[in-house]
Design a protein around this motif. Sequence first.
Motif, PDB file in Angstrom:
ATOM      1  N   LEU A  60       6.239   7.674   7.455  1.00  0.00           N
ATOM      2  CA  LEU A  60       6.351   6.739   6.343  1.00  0.00           C
ATOM      3  C   LEU A  60       6.439   7.481   5.010  1.00  0.00           C
ATOM      4  N   ASP A  61       7.575   7.345   4.306  1.00  0.00           N
ATOM      5  CA  ASP A  61       7.677   7.823   2.929  1.00  0.00           C
ATOM      6  C   ASP A  61       8.236   6.729   2.027  1.00  0.00           C
ATOM      7  N   GLY A  62       8.186   5.523   2.542  1.00  0.00           N
ATOM      8  CA  GLY A  62       8.669   4.377   1.784  1.00  0.00           C
ATOM      9  C   GLY A  62       8.723   3.147   2.682  1.00  0.00           C
ATOM     10  N   ALA A  63       9.107   2.016   2.110  1.00  0.00           N
ATOM     11  CA  ALA A  63       9.160   0.769   2.870  1.00  0.00           C
ATOM     12  C   ALA A  63      10.167   0.877   4.002  1.00  0.00           C
ATOM     13  N   ARG A  64       9.830   0.328   5.177  1.00  0.00           N
ATOM     14  CA  ARG A  64      10.749   0.317   6.300  1.00  0.00           C
ATOM     15  C   ARG A  64      10.354  -0.819   7.246  1.00  0.00           C
ATOM     16  N   ARG A  65      11.359  -1.332   7.939  1.00  0.00           N
ATOM     17  CA  ARG A  65      11.146  -2.467   8.829  1.00  0.00           C
ATOM     18  C   ARG A  65      11.026  -2.057  10.293  1.00  0.00           C
TER      19      ARG A  65
ATOM     20  N   VAL B 119      -0.704   5.810  12.798  1.00  0.00           N
ATOM     21  CA  VAL B 119      -1.482   6.727  13.628  1.00  0.00           C
ATOM     22  C   VAL B 119      -1.533   6.239  15.075  1.00  0.00           C
ATOM     23  N   ASP B 120      -1.666   4.924  15.266  1.00  0.00           N
ATOM     24  CA  ASP B 120      -1.681   4.380  16.620  1.00  0.00           C
ATOM     25  C   ASP B 120      -0.344   4.554  17.323  1.00  0.00           C
TER      26      ASP B 120
ATOM     27  N   ARG C 277       4.128  11.040   1.415  1.00  0.00           N
ATOM     28  CA  ARG C 277       3.637  10.888   2.787  1.00  0.00           C
ATOM     29  C   ARG C 277       2.565   9.809   2.819  1.00  0.00           C
ATOM     30  N   ASN C 278       2.772   8.809   3.693  1.00  0.00           N
ATOM     31  CA  ASN C 278       1.829   7.713   3.845  1.00  0.00           C
ATOM     32  C   ASN C 278       1.317   7.676   5.285  1.00  0.00           C
TER      33      ASN C 278
ATOM     34  N   SER D   3       0.812  -1.218   0.000  1.00  0.00           N
ATOM     35  CA  SER D   3       0.000   0.000   0.000  1.00  0.00           C
ATOM     36  C   SER D   3       0.847   1.271   0.000  1.00  0.00           C
ATOM     37  N   LEU D   4       2.146   1.170   0.272  1.00  0.00           N
ATOM     38  CA  LEU D   4       2.983   2.369   0.370  1.00  0.00           C
ATOM     39  C   LEU D   4       3.302   2.942  -0.999  1.00  0.00           C
ATOM     40  N   LEU D   5       3.396   4.284  -1.034  1.00  0.00           N
ATOM     41  CA  LEU D   5       3.828   4.999  -2.217  1.00  0.00           C
ATOM     42  C   LEU D   5       5.191   5.604  -1.912  1.00  0.00           C
TER      43      LEU D   5
END
Length: 781
Positions: free
Chosen positions: A625-630, A617-618, A610-611, A604-606
Amino acid sequence: MKLFEIYIILINTFLRVCHVISSFHWVSLFVCSSLSAQLTLPSPTASNPNIKIPFLRPDAPARNQVLVKALGSQTVEGDWVRLRVAASIELTESILEADEIDYNTETGEAHARGSVHYRNYEEGEEIFCARADYNTKDATGKFYEIRGSFEARIDARPGILTSKNPFQFRGKIAERLRDRYILYQGIVTSCTYPRPWWTLRSPKFDILPNKRAITQRALFRLKGVPLFYFPYFYKSLEKQPRRSGFLTPNVGNSSRFGQMLGIGYYWAINRSYDLTYRPQYFTARGFVHNVEFRGKPRNGSDFDMTIFGVADRGLRLNDGSRLKQGGFSINVNGKSEIGRGWRAQGVLNYLSNFTFRQAFTQSFTEAIFSEVNSVGFVEKQWDGNNVQVVFARSQNFQSTLDGDSITIRRLPQLEYTRRDTQIWKKIPVWVSLESTAGLVRRSQPLFQTRQHVERIDVAPRISTAFRHAGFSLVPSFGIRESYWGSTKDGGRVSGGNIRRSARDLFVDFTMPSLARIFEKSPRIMGGGKVKHVIEPRVNYRFVSGVSDFSRIIRFDETELLANTNELEISLTNRLYVKRGLLTQEWLSWQVWQKRYFDPTFGGSLLEGRRNVNQSTVDFSPFAFLDGARRYSPVASAVRMTPIPTIGVEWRMDYDPRRSTITNSSFMVDGRVDQWFLSVGHTQIDSVNSLSPNNNQLRGVLGWGADSRKGWNAAFNAVYDYRVRQLQFSNTQVTYNTDCCGFSLQYRRFSFGTRNENQFRVAFAIANLGSFGTLRRQERFF
């Protein structure tokens, strides 16, 4: 407040009859002496709340008994009793004393001479006079050369100056006629004699108890200086007065609006409705209109509507042109008990344009708040069930440009929730349900949906709990089925519908706390016993089934659900200090972080944008989030109470991926003796514009309290380090005497196109109210 109402209220404070709050205190002598020997007073009722419960004084005469005494002689001449030297007539709730009293036991006449002293224990009233002629049978008579006092009625509310000083009054003659009271050459004050700060003087007060009071040629003096004169004034003495009239005029000055002059009119339409209209003229801008309409149509229902608007001529710019910033706002609050367990409640807010709010609001917080929210609902609750029909509208202004806003509407939406319910008492299994169905709409520049987009969301959940040896495991499983009548394809709205079938597994695992006790703490902690507690906690969440995340139109948090496979680890350290018998949490430090096993959240990330989804939010109110991250940033929250009246909190997020602190919020609140302090600093260093950058300091520093005698002062300010500008400041200095107070406030606005200085003043009378250009909600004291 009505015109001259503050001053007539002073009259009203001693316009109290024995058992009616709003009639003269001093004339209660006439009624109390007579009625106490004839009547048994009823208890208060809903239809007549003014009736007071009779005051029972120890060793007082019986209700129908009159005691006569004298230290010297008591001579009986027919129906007359001549009392000489320290004479007194005592009733259940009052006593009349004098050097000499002639009392007729048949007619009830009493003639008191020399050092006459009357005291009413029910009303807290005390009167001294040279002589008195009074009839206990028909409650008529006269008192001559009177002075006295009665207890103040204290209404302790924020912003109201209070004092324990009794009200004092003086007059030439106090006369009681059959249905009215007249005081000649009267003076009243709540200040201390012989040099009171203020007095209200009138040659005549004419009062009908529980109905009205009229004063003529009244003069209000401050330190002997006459300030106000009014030849005639009418004041209602009813419990809830309903009389139309003009309001107190106000004047002021603003560097942005020019000279300000305003007045108002209060219209009591009928018993259930009233309307207040306050026009104001700004010499540099034009007319301002403020209308408030209130009503109580029936028991359990009421509403309050306020309309504020400005017909703006425009702010004159350096080139001679004018920048018009006029507009209007509407605010409505209401509630109603419908019956059969149903109730309705709502708040309606409408703002014509954001420029108007920034230009004319008197609150800095409101001036920078870009949202306008309205919500109304009809609701019923029973046995763990809740049903709501919701109507809501939310508008977020992106800038001051016309049309640059995002509007989201729910009109209407049906909501049903069932709280956690145990299926069977012998099995630790609980079920719950959240569901909504309604019509929604979103509108913004270059994008808008249909007028009514269908949306249905149903989310049942089942959970259980296991506990053993300090370990706690609470797993839950939920299903979420959702439907939308429109989708988003390539940035455009499509009429095709979309469904979402999600599965949600959540596990909360708490391990036993580790604790150790130290017999003595460092001096900074008070030297008492210290207990150190470590609380580890792990949460796991797995969500699947959310496809086409980018095609779902965002309306609220319902659309933020995304696929995730994550683990959150939290560690909390707590220090408890015991001083004597008191134990308090001196310090707590919580650190937590999330591990994402699915770094793209189901694709779902772009990248590079800004994602925002439910998982982020929780975790934090700041987007990261501005990209994939672990891994998420590391969040830290420190809370400390160094002394019982001081609180410190520091929230910080550190992003190891970028090796920087992305946001930090620090706050100190407290009070020591007469000093009070509230300081906060917020700094946001966002990357790729994930969140608006911010570096702002806010603070309040003051000395004093609402009703503290002497000097009180406070200062608050908002400073923005990015633009190196003091955007708002407010300074107030107040001096309170034992009966009144004076306040001066200077306010400074400097943000956007607003650059303004304001001076405001207020004069407050203890236990009564205040008048001036400084409103109660804008004051420190």
